[in-house]
Design a protein around this motif. Structure first.
Motif, short mmCIF file in Angstrom:
data_model
loop_
_atom_site.label_atom_id
_atom_site.label_comp_id
_atom_site.label_asym_id
_atom_site.label_seq_id
_atom_site.Cartn_x
_atom_site.Cartn_y
_atom_site.Cartn_z
N ASN A 124 -29.71 -12.88 15.75
CA ASN A 124 -28.54 -13.74 15.97
C ASN A 124 -27.25 -12.97 15.76
OD1 ASN A 124 -29.96 -16.08 16.66
ND2 ASN A 124 -30.21 -16.70 14.52
N ARG B 255 -26.73 -10.96 18.83
CA ARG B 255 -26.31 -11.86 19.91
C ARG B 255 -24.82 -12.19 19.77
NH1 ARG B 255 -29.93 -15.48 19.09
NH2 ARG B 255 -31.44 -14.67 20.62
N ALA C 135 -32.02 -10.48 21.78
CA ALA C 135 -30.67 -11.04 21.68
C ALA C 135 -29.97 -11.12 23.03
CB ALA C 135 -29.83 -10.19 20.72
#
Length: 239
Positions: free
Chosen positions: A150, A153, A215
């Motif tokens: 995350n 990302r 990601a």
């Protein structure tokens, strides 16, 4: 067997627990600065940062977001590099730990290019392409794999030109080396505990590549650097 990386242990670092007195935290962070200076902690970041800054119009201000900045020593390193290139730069350094930010505030005196912000790396209040570059230095290993994905990302979303992840490479040899070194050079209990734990919590290059793909990062490179460092760099095609 020594050539195969051990599994991640995900043991918490004492600095993350935020229970230690401020003076002890400061002393441990000074140890970290020495390790970064002499064992490649800045070298990896600066290698990639200079490539970004040289591709950018130097008459414009280059904006950087540093996630989990800690002592803000890495922002200081890139500002020093930008100054040598006569490049305009602005760095927003984010961390959730108030003790880290108190220490960082002392270190950035004389660096008006750097601004500190207390905030959660898992809930970044910035929109897509808000900064030219996003970086995360020597902290990705503090997180679970899902959290790390995350973070990648988010970095890929917010960085207009891309992002730089500068971290450790998990290895039995690196673990043994840092464990011996910390017992020779410091008496700080945080450093002695956290440095070996950091190595064993780190990712490998193949794990980094897998996380970047998960990601949704379309264009990236993963490179090993001496000694036991990894540079994961995401580059936007239109940057």
């Amino acid at each position: 067997m020594i050539f195969f990386p051990p599994p991640r242990n995900l043991k918490p670092e004492l600095l993350d627990l935020d229970n230690a007195p401020f003076d002890e935290v400061k002393d441990s962070l000074e140890d970290v600065l020495l390790v970064n200076r002499y064992l490649g902690g800045y070298k990896v970041l600066l290698y990639y940062f200079r490539k970004y800054i040289r591709r950018y119009a130097l008459d414009k201000e280059f904006s950087v977001l540093d996630l989990a900045t800690g002592s803000a020593d890495q922002p200081i390193a890139i500002v020093d590099a930008a100054r040598k290139l006569d490049a305009k730069i602005k760095v927003l350094a984010l961390d959730i730990n108030s003790k880290m930010l108190d220490y960082a505030n002392e270190k950035i005196r004389g660096y008006p290019e750097i601004h500190l912000l207390q905030g959660d790396i898992h809930s970044i209040p910035f929109a897509e392409n808000s900064f030219d570059l996003v970086m995360n230095n020597l902290s990705l290993h503090h997180f679970t794999r899902n959290q790390a994905v995350n973070i990648l990302r988010t970095a890929n979303l917010i960085g207009r030109c891309g992002f730089i992840i500068n971290d450790l490479h998990r290895s039995r040899i690196a673990f043994a080396f840092i464990k011996v070194l910390t017992r020779l050079v410091t008496n700080n209990r945080l450093t002695r505990h956290d440095a070996p734990v950091s190595v064993m919590n780190a990712f490998t290059p193949s794990e980094m590549a897998g996380m970047a793909q998960e990601a949704g990062v379309k264009n990236f490179t993963v490179n090993r650097h001496f000694p036991y460092r990894i540079g994961l760099v995401g580059i936007k095609a239109d940057s």
